[in-house]
Design a protein around this motif. Structure first.
Motif, PDB file in Angstrom:
ATOM      1  N   PRO D 191       0.818  -1.221   0.000  1.00 12.96           N
ATOM      2  CA  PRO D 191       0.000   0.000   0.000  1.00 12.96           C
ATOM      3  C   PRO D 191       0.848   1.265   0.000  1.00 12.96           C
ATOM      4  CG  PRO D 191      -0.699  -1.513   1.714  1.00 12.96           C
ATOM      5  CD  PRO D 191       0.552  -2.074   1.148  1.00 12.96           C
ATOM      6  N   LEU D 192       2.105   1.168   0.431  1.00 10.69           N
ATOM      7  CA  LEU D 192       2.930   2.375   0.467  1.00 10.69           C
ATOM      8  C   LEU D 192       3.229   2.904  -0.925  1.00 10.69           C
ATOM      9  CD1 LEU D 192       5.407   1.745   3.373  1.00 10.69           C
ATOM     10  CD2 LEU D 192       3.538   3.355   3.256  1.00 10.69           C
ATOM     11  N   SER D 193       2.992   2.097  -1.962  1.00 13.61           N
ATOM     12  CA  SER D 193       3.235   2.605  -3.312  1.00 13.61           C
ATOM     13  C   SER D 193       2.039   3.363  -3.858  1.00 13.61           C
ATOM     14  CB  SER D 193       3.587   1.441  -4.244  1.00 13.61           C
ATOM     15  OG  SER D 193       2.479   0.593  -4.366  1.00 13.61           O
ATOM     16  N   TRP D 194       0.981   3.488  -3.047  1.00  9.96           N
ATOM     17  CA  TRP D 194      -0.152   4.292  -3.491  1.00  9.96           C
ATOM     18  C   TRP D 194       0.267   5.753  -3.531  1.00  9.96           C
ATOM     19  CZ3 TRP D 194      -4.524   1.979   0.040  1.00  9.96           C
ATOM     20  CH2 TRP D 194      -4.770   0.654  -0.367  1.00  9.96           C
ATOM     21  N   ASN D 195      -0.344   6.489  -4.461  1.00  8.65           N
ATOM     22  CA  ASN D 195       0.079   7.867  -4.659  1.00  8.65           C
ATOM     23  C   ASN D 195      -0.212   8.764  -3.464  1.00  8.65           C
ATOM     24  OD1 ASN D 195       1.231   7.664  -7.162  1.00  8.65           O
ATOM     25  ND2 ASN D 195      -0.712   7.892  -8.225  1.00  8.65           N
ATOM     26  N   VAL D 196      -1.134   8.322  -2.610  1.00 11.24           N
ATOM     27  CA  VAL D 196      -1.473   9.189  -1.484  1.00 11.24           C
ATOM     28  C   VAL D 196      -0.274   9.362  -0.564  1.00 11.24           C
ATOM     29  CG1 VAL D 196      -2.401   7.304  -0.114  1.00 11.24           C
ATOM     30  CG2 VAL D 196      -3.163   9.602   0.341  1.00 11.24           C
ATOM     31  N   PHE D 197       0.630   8.368  -0.560  1.00 14.34           N
ATOM     32  CA  PHE D 197       1.787   8.484   0.324  1.00 14.34           C
ATOM     33  C   PHE D 197       2.921   9.266  -0.331  1.00 14.34           C
ATOM     34  CE2 PHE D 197      -0.412   4.636   1.714  1.00 14.34           C
ATOM     35  CZ  PHE D 197      -0.719   5.039   2.991  1.00 14.34           C
TER      36      PHE D 197
END
Lengths: 106, 166, 187, 336
Positions: D191-197
């Motif tokens: 999930p850390l590769s989601w753009n929100v991060f």
């Protein structure tokens, strides 16, 4: 689409002629500006027709589309400046009729 | 002149976001609180002797009305909702209403008739619902207005208690 | 089938363009022009220029025509055009000028049409029937590359032009504030 | 199976779902607002009031159609259509899930089309929805409607700028305008590769700008009840009003889907890179549903901004921030 190029060009010519007619006959400044937009779009269509003709025989020619993009940018500029002028003129005379601005002295 | 001193906002308050989040957490918490709406038709409103519902006529134990058709309530009624036709009777009180009619569409439920009545004959009952299909059906006659003393007893007691204050 | 769509779009474009010129009400003109640009976008799409079609709708539909509409409403020209206040026909109010304008337009249009149709003999249809090369349908990388290498100077010039326009329009459209003798702005 | 038939099935399912979701959202709006105010909300029609949208729809159909005096009838009729159609068109490029196989039939990816220029399509068509509002406001021949339409146009154009700049940041991160490619780039199982991060500021600006773009609270100046008596749709009744309503809710749902796709990895399931399609679809619904709920949640929490505050926020705060964000993103990408 296998429509011959001359049909695209003919459409562009007709649109351009309509734009010219509107430009010369209408006196509402805003409609005159819209006629100019129409003429610019006719030019765009010509460029697209040319790009299509030249790209279909060899590698993709991007000059046409790029010119269209620049023309659209310039058209946006023209519309913005033109409309700002219309607003400024409207403040002076409370009208957007070209006849009201035909004289220089006032 | 009133000078309103504005509170100087801290940086967090000027950024809006922390305050917005605080507000949103409050509304989110409220979602799971017990609801305070009453589901009316299934869950009727609570009534007690203070409830000022619709005017009703008190019947004595023998079934006759307590009313002597004196007309005070008719005169007190600000909406002209009450119409009384009196007649003579062989009973001790000598007069009784031949016709006692309240137009419930005109009645504003003010309770003046209850205050005006010298014979404790008309009281505001706990009935609240009023519905019908025709205008004529809202002209309540004696048959619809008559209530037994037991039914109106709590209200009678309450009115007596109130009246003792002055 | 696809060709038929082109002719339908072309017909719509011409009819709405005529509508722009003939409409007495500027709002109708704006809506007609919007439809005209929409059908031109359809034509671009059919010709294989997806990006241009999107740009056409984005810039013309989403920005320029909204600006036109905004100005028409701001100046409250929603009713009839100023030239119609005396109840005249918008096209033929000043007969001499209108006739001149129409003549120029007709001459220009027919001349270019004749030229196009005469020149069309030299435009042989390509063997593959105007099919664009494979990268043509997804011309974005090629377009971007040309835009930022060969055409980087015009690109930057266009950005400067846009900036200058923004400033210019602000100056033009800003209402002149009345200034009191003390040089303070009036409240 | 006939590919044409497959496309037909996918289109009808997705559009049916969209309209159903819009209907459900009107119910959700009323339910959640009621709960936040310690009320019950609609609970008479069907179990838990689930059939309330149907009842509303029937009511709309049987209402009388009114056209005000002096209004331009053609534009008056055109405006609701122009409001609803662009909002519904934009859903065509949203990727809902990966490859779908049902009853042994391969339906391909679950989206109507995976357009190469999906983001551009979405922005271009979405930009057209402003016409419905302006023309509706003008054609009603009422000053309140006109004011609502003017405000809406100024507001939507101002915030569209920030919105597009933010989308450009995400596009630059992925290097593609295709929404499926953007989703797949984030679908790494982590999930850390989601753009929100990687783009927290962009995410924040985007979410707030979507509120302004869909004319929702706290930026609902187009329909500002206390001052403009519902603004551009004051004069509308019956199904024309319903179309405006449908357009608004479809736009909200599309914006929620877009936020989920651009910043939360769309249908990517955390720690499960190649999940089956129904799990992906469920994940997508959960993410989009959260943002749809956010629209309602914020509406019933915050008071309305003032119009000058809105413009100040749009031009003096969001636009510079979005530009700076784009600049930093570009610098980081070119240096990395």
């Amino acid at each position: 689409m296998s429509v011959p190029t001359e049909h695209l060009l003919a459409l562009a010519a007709i649109l351009f002629a309509i734009g010219v007619a509107g430009f010369f006959t209408r006196r509402n400044l805003i409609v005159v500006l819209m006629s100019i937009e129409l003429m610019l779009n006719a030019a765009n269509l010509t460029l697209v027709a040319g790009a299509r003709l030249h790209s279909s025989t060899g590698p993709l020619q991007v000059d046409g589309p790029i010119f269209v993009i620049f023309i659209i940018a310039v058209a946006a500029v023209e519309a913005a400046v033109g409309l700002a002028l219309v607003i400024a003129l409207y403040r002076q005379k409370q009208t957007v009729s070209l006849d009201a601005f035909a004289r220089l002295e006032d | 002149m009133v000078i309103v001193k504005r509170k100087t906002l801290t940086l967090a308050e000027r950024l809006y976001l922390p305050e917005i989040l605080r507000g949103m957490s409050i509304t989110f918490g409220k979602m799971f609180k017990p609801k305070i709406t009453r589901q009316y038709p299934e869950e009727p409103l609570p009534t007690n002797e203070v409830t000022r519902g619709q005017p009703r006529l008190r019947a004595l134990v023998d079934g006759n009305l307590a009313c002597v058709s004196c007309g005070l309530c008719e005169a007190a009624c600000p909406a002209y909702a009450i119409t009384i036709d009196g007649q003579e009777t062989d009973r001790f009180i000598e007069r009784e209403p031949e016709k006692f009619e309240i137009d419930m569409l005109r009645c504003i439920l003010c309770g003046f008739c209850e205050e005006a009545c010298p014979k404790e004959a008309i009281f505001m009952s706990t009935e609240l619902e009023l519905a019908g299909f025709t205008r004529a059906s809202f002209k309540y006659g004696i048959d619809k207005l008559k209530r037994s003393t037991e039914e109106l007893a709590p209200r009678m007691e309450y009115i007596k208690r109130i009246n003792q204050r002055w | 089938m696809v060709d038929l769509l082109f002719y339908v779009a072309a017909l719509v474009a011409v009819l709405t363009a005529v509508g722009v010129v003939l409409a007495r009400n500027p709002v109708i003109s704006v809506v007609s022009l919007l439809t005209c640009f929409g059908s031109l976008a359809v034509i671009y799409l059919l010709a294989g220029f997806q990006f241009l079609a999107a740009i056409q709708i984005l810039v013309y539909g989403g920005a320029i025509m909204v600006l036109f509409l905004f100005v028409v409403m701001l100046l409250n020209l929603g009713g009839l055009s100023p030239e119609d206040e005396d109840g005249d026909d918008p096209l033929f109010h000043d007969r001499r000028r209108s006739a001149g304008g129409l003549a120029v337009a007709v001459a220009l249009g027919s001349a270019s049409l004749i030229g196009i149709l005469r020149g069309a003999r030299h435009l042989a249809e390509p063997a593959n029937g105007y099919a664009l090369p494979d990268e043509g349908f997804d011309a974005l990388p090629a377009l971007a590359e040309a835009m930022f290498t060969r055409y980087s100077l015009p690109f930057e010039a266009a950005s400067v032009l846009l900036l200058a326009t923004t400033v210019g329009v602000m100056v033009l459209a800003k209402r002149q504030r009345a200034v009191t003798p003390a040089g303070e702005k009036r409240p | 199976m006939n590919p044409f038939l497959i496309i037909l099935i996918k289109t009808s399912v997705i559009y049916g779902g969209l309209i159903g979701a819009a209907a459900l959202m009107t119910l959700a709006e009323r339910k959640f607002s009621a709960w936040m105010q310690l009320r019950h909300g609609p609970n008479r029609v069907g179990p838990w009031g689930l059939l309330q949208p149907l009842a509303d729809g029937i009511k709309f159909i049987f209402k009388e159609e009114l056209c005000p005096d002096g209004a331009n009838p053609w534009i008056f009729r055109l405006a609701p259509i122009l409001s609803a159609v662009p909002a519904m068109l934009t859903v065509a490029v949203i990727p809902f899930a990966g490859n779908v196989t049902l009853f042994g039939v391969d339906f391909g990816n679950l989206s109507i089309t995976d357009l190469d220029i999906g983001v551009l399509f979405l922005v271009a068509i979405g930009g057209l929805s402003v016409y419905g509002v302006i023309l509706g406001g003008w054609a009603s021949n009422s000053k309140y409607s006109l004011l609502g339409g003017l405000r809406a146009s100024a507001q939507m154009i101002s915030y569209e700028l920030s919105l597009i700049l933010i989308i450009l940041c995400v596009v630059a991160m992925t290097g593609s305008l295709d929404l499926r490619a953007i989703t797949e780039a984030q679908n790494t199982g982590n999930p850390l590769s989601w753009n929100v991060f990687s783009q927290p500021l962009a995410f924040l600006i985007f979410v707030i700008a979507t509120f302004a773009e869909t004319n929702r609270h706290p930026f609902d100046f187009a329909e500002c009840e206390p001052e403009l008596v519902a603004g551009f749709h004051t004069e509308y009744s019956s199904m024309k009003f319903a179309l405006f309503f449908l357009g608004e809710y479809c736009a909200m749902i599309v914006m929620a889907c877009l936020t989920a796709t651009l910043f939360l990895g769309g249908y990517s399931v955390p720690f499960w890179e190649d999940a089956p399609w129904f799990i992906q679809l469920g994940t997508f619904f959960a993410k989009a549903g959260f943002f749809a709920f956010l629209f309602i949640w914020v509406r019933w929490t915050l008071p309305r901004f003032r119009f000058d505050q809105l413009m100040h926020l749009g031009w003096k705060v969001f636009l510079p921030l979005a530009l700076a964000n784009l600049l930093v993103t570009g610098a980081v990408i070119s240096l990395a």
